[in-house]
Every structure is written in structure tokens, then in C-alpha cells.
Write an enzyme that holds these catalytic residues in place. Structure first.
Site, mmCIF file in Angstrom:
data_model
loop_
_atom_site.group_PDB
_atom_site.id
_atom_site.type_symbol
_atom_site.label_atom_id
_atom_site.label_comp_id
_atom_site.label_asym_id
_atom_site.label_seq_id
_atom_site.Cartn_x
_atom_site.Cartn_y
_atom_site.Cartn_z
ATOM 1 N N GLU A 265 0.856 -1.191 0.000
ATOM 2 C CA GLU A 265 0.000 0.000 0.000
ATOM 3 C C GLU A 265 0.888 1.236 0.000
ATOM 4 O O GLU A 265 1.897 1.280 0.696
ATOM 5 C CB GLU A 265 -0.907 -0.002 1.230
ATOM 6 C CG GLU A 265 -1.615 1.294 1.536
ATOM 7 C CD GLU A 265 -2.540 1.743 0.418
ATOM 8 O OE1 GLU A 265 -2.475 2.934 0.048
ATOM 9 O OE2 GLU A 265 -3.320 0.909 -0.093
ATOM 10 N N CYS B 270 -13.887 -1.051 -8.699
ATOM 11 C CA CYS B 270 -15.012 -0.114 -8.617
ATOM 12 C C CYS B 270 -15.171 0.678 -9.910
ATOM 13 O O CYS B 270 -15.871 1.686 -9.936
ATOM 14 C CB CYS B 270 -14.837 0.839 -7.436
ATOM 15 S SG CYS B 270 -13.323 1.825 -7.507
ATOM 16 N N ASP C 167 -7.257 -4.575 -5.141
ATOM 17 C CA ASP C 167 -8.419 -3.682 -5.086
ATOM 18 C C ASP C 167 -7.923 -2.277 -5.385
ATOM 19 O O ASP C 167 -7.782 -1.443 -4.490
ATOM 20 C CB ASP C 167 -9.071 -3.762 -3.704
ATOM 21 C CG ASP C 167 -10.325 -2.900 -3.596
ATOM 22 O OD1 ASP C 167 -10.786 -2.375 -4.631
ATOM 23 O OD2 ASP C 167 -10.842 -2.749 -2.465
#
Length: 437
Positions: A329, A395, A368
Site C-alpha cells: 500500500e 469499482c 483492489d
């Protein structure tokens, strides 16, 4: 106007038959063969719409001004319930592109857009449905994170579509009940740029961005009940310093409470910064982690979780399988929380960009990414990895289709692709794709 300037096309009122849904929540019609993206329509309707003036382009944009032949799926626009005072002829706000569409039908429109983008961009012909979140029957009261705009008098609202004008609101649209109960009309935050709400369990946080009047910050603390932490940009010079910037934001000062929230998913606590990333729909963390876990076997030995945030999907998967976990991340503060959240697991985390990370030997890779998708460098790394399973949570249908085309072309096969309406009444949706090789 110079000889090289584009021809200016004036605004026009057109009568249009609306054909199909388009990405972004608009619909497609045609005028003399030219595509028109119409806002506020439902496919199948005949409408009068006013186009935007501007340079000549391959397509036009237009807003509905009158519905001549309404769809059976049209409902009263839900945005009006959030407006402060009498709505009158005031403009509605953006961000609820499907507020005028029956909820079940809005999912059918999203599924049609998803199938179209998979086919057109990814050359993947696949029938995909978009399912409701558990217990979802109104499309309202689901957002656990909300950003409000602030006008030059300090009133709170949302921006009008394609505008910087603030439409004052009485309550936060689509917000979970604890946030929706905050009476926005009673708040004034002169000097603020925006106000952010976050809610987790039985506690929340309010973050004031910009150089807000200190008196207004004091009034805010007196107005909100004690379960709300209050934070503000540190440049206001008040409160104690928080944990620092997340995602490139200005450092925060804590005026009251804490700068962290605790989210509980499947019996495990996840610490997340008040302004950190967390799934927005209150049902999303449980639903998405369960979807990811269902794709894994107890033979899984090593999982890599790209764009891991505070570790939700990877930690849940490692807990379910007993596998080792490596998370990546870019936000250092999120990684610090991920380390705390993974207590008791064999887990390592790296504060690094996903496109620069060295993926260890892994059975499974979970990713993601943001709406921009994985992109060339990451998809190349996925193909070069040892992973036989990829679980891609997305998304954005367009960037998903682009990335899936690369992965399928490189030897992966799509085992399943599921759509979920985790952004009801907006143009967005979430997908979970399982790929194997």
C-alpha cells in the site's frame, strides 16, 4: 476567435428518444446521427433536453428539461428530500445520477453498462448481473463516508452537477443513519473548504478541511454529541496533532476525541485513520471479504494483497486460510494500521506503490485498485508472478475491462465475475473477478 479555434456550438432544445444507459449515469440518445449523452433520463423515454454550449465535438451533452413519454421505471427524484427548505426551482446536486430511477431497475442499467464495457473495451462477452447488498431495499442510508461542500457563507451542501456552485442541504445524502441525523442546516463553517464525515460502529469523526473560523469549530464541538471526534487541518493552529497525513491530505489536529476509528468485520477489529480509505457501503467490508475468501482453498500458502489499505481483504483471507500474507500500500499511515490489524498472523507489509512492488512467490494475488485500475506495470507483474489465482476487486468497469483483457490474453481465464450495487442510486458499482491459470 482565431482561425484555429474550435467552432462554438450554441445550446439547443432537442426532442430525443433515449436508447440505452451510458457509463457515468447518463443515457444515450441521437440527434441527426450524433450521440447525445443525456442526464436525468431513463432509457426508453422521449424527452426534451437542452444541450450544453461549447466547442464542436463528436458528441453532445444535454440535461432533461421535460419528460414527454415517461418510463415505467421513473420515480420522484430522491434528491429533493435532502434539500434545505423548500426545493422550489433550485438546482439539484450531483453524485446521485440514478436518483430518479426505480432501485431494482437501476441495477439492471448498471449491469447493462458493465456488460457493454467488458465487451467494447475488454472484448469479453459475458452475462453479468448486479446484485443488491444484503438488506438493501431503498438505496438510502448506506454511506459511512460522506464529503460535504461548503459555500462562501459557511453553509453545507453538495455541488450542482458539472459546477462549483454549492446546493445547501438539510442532511447528508445517502448517509448511514448516524451521519444522516446531523442537521446540516444548523451548521455554519465559514472559511472551510469541505466537511468529511466517517462513521464506524458506534463512533464517528468529522474532519474540517481548510482554514475554518475557530469560533465555528468551537460551535461545531458544542453541536455534535460526544461520540463524534472532531478534527481539522493542523494549519488552523488548534487542538493536538493527529497521526499525520493520509493519502496526501494535510496533517490533522484533533480538537476532540481520536484520529482513528475501529471497524469490526467477522469478529476482527480493523483500525483505520479517520480520513483513511475504507469501503463506503456499510455492508461492503463483510460482503467483499466473503467473496474473496470463497475463491480460496485451505491449501493456499502465500497471499499477496496489492493496494491493501489497512489490510481488510488480505487479513480476512489469511485468517480464513492460515496462509502467509504480504501486503502493499502506498500510504504509510495505512500500512502502520495494517500491521496492527494483522496481529497474530504471519504477515508482512510494504509501504510502496503497487507498480513498483516486488511480488513474492504467491499462490493468490488479491488486488483492489483505485478507479484508475491496475494498469500496464501491475498487470505485467501479475502475469510474471507465480500466482495461479487472482481475485480482482474493482469499482470501475472500464479499467477492469482494460486490465482483464491483458490478464486473459496472458493466460488467465475468468472463473467468475460478479457485480454488486455497493453504491446505490449512483453511477458506480463494485465487481469481484476470480481468474485462474
Amino acid at each position: 476567435m482565431s482561425a484555429h479555434s474550435a467552432e462554438e456550438i450554441p445550446a439547443m432544445d432537442l426532442t430525443l428518444h433515449v436508447e440505452s444507459p451510458a457509463a457515468g449515469g447518463s443515457s444515450i440518445a441521437r440527434h441527426e446521427g450524433q450521440v447525445v449523452f443525456v442526464t436525468g433520463a431513463v432509457p426508453g423515454e422521449t424527452v426534451r433536453a437542452r444541450t450544453e454550449a461549447g466547442p464542436a465535438a463528436k458528441f453532445l451533452r444535454a440535461d432533461v428539461i421535460e419528460v414527454l413519454d415517461a418510463s415505467e421505471f421513473r420515480v420522484t427524484d430522491r434528491r429533493s428530500r435532502f434539500l434545505a427548505g423548500d426545493a422550489g426551482d433550485r438546482p439539484l446536486f450531483g453524485g446521485m445520477e440514478l436518483a430518479h430511477v426505480d432501485l431494482a431497475h437501476s441495477r439492471e442499467l448498471k449491469a447493462e453498462v458493465l456488460r457493454d464495457q467488458l465487451s467494447r473495451i475488454g472484448h469479453i462477452d459475458r452475462s453479468v448481473d448486479v446484485a443488491a447488498a444484503p438488506g438493501e431495499n431503498t438505496g438510502l442510508n448506506w454511506r459511512t463516508r460522506v464529503q460535504m461542500a461548503v459555500d462562501n457563507t459557511g453553509r453545507l451542501g453538495m455541488l450542482a452537477p458539472r459546477s462549483h456552485d454549492v446546493v445547501p442541504l438539510a442532511s447528508a445524502p445517502l448517509a448511514t443513519s448516524a451521519i444522516a441525523e446531523v442537521a446540516l442546516s444548523s451548521l455554519r463553517l465559514p472559511g472551510a473548504d469541505r466537511l468529511e464525515f466517517a462513521w464506524a460502529g458506534d463512533r464517528g469523526a468529522v474532519i474540517v478541511r481548510g482554514q475554518c473560523d475557530p469560533v465555528a469549530l468551537t460551535d461545531l464541538a458544542q453541536t455534535l454529541p460526544s461520540q463524534w471526534s472532531i478534527l481539522a487541518d493542523a494549519r488552523n493552529g488548534t487542538g493536538r496533532k493527529g497521526a499525520g497525513a493520509t493519502g496526501g491530505h494535510t496533517k490533522l489536529a484533533v480538537l476532540r476525541g481520536e484520529d482513528q476509528l475501529i471497524e469490526e468485520v467477522s469478529g476482527r477489529d480493523y483500525r483505520v485513520a479517520a480520513d483513511g480509505f475504507w469501503q463506503v457501503h456499510e455492508q461492503a467490508p463483510q460482503l467483499l471479504s466473503a467473496q474473496v475468501n470463497s475463491a480460496l482453498s485451505d491449501q493456499t500458502r502465500v497471499i499477496t494483497d496489492l493496494y491493501c489499505g489497512v489490510g481488510l481483504l488480505g487479513i480476512s483471507a489469511a485468517s480464513a486460510t492460515g496462509a502467509g500474507l504480504y501486503g502493499v500500500e502506498g500510504a504509510k499511515s495505512a500500512i502502520e494500521n495494517a500491521k496492527v490489524n494483522a496481529k497474530g498472523l504471519n504477515a508482512n507489509f510494504d509501504a510502496s506503490r503497487a507498480d513498483r512492488a516486488r511480488i513474492p512467490k504467491s499462490d493468490v494475488i488479491i488486488l483492489d485498485p483505485p478507479r484508475s485500475g491496475a494498469g500496464k506495470a501491475v498487470t505485467r507483474a501479475l502475469l510474471e508472478s507465480s500466482a495461479t489465482t487472482i481475485v480482482y476487486v474493482s469499482c470501475d468497469a472500464a479499467t477492469l475491462a482494460r486490465d482483464l483483457a491483458v490478464l486473459v490474453g496472458g493466460g488467465f481465464a475468468i472463473e467468475s465475475l460478479s457485480g454488486f450495487d455497493l453504491f446505490p442510486l449512483t453511477a458506480h458499482l463494485e465487481t469481484v473477478t476470480v481468474l485462474r491459470r
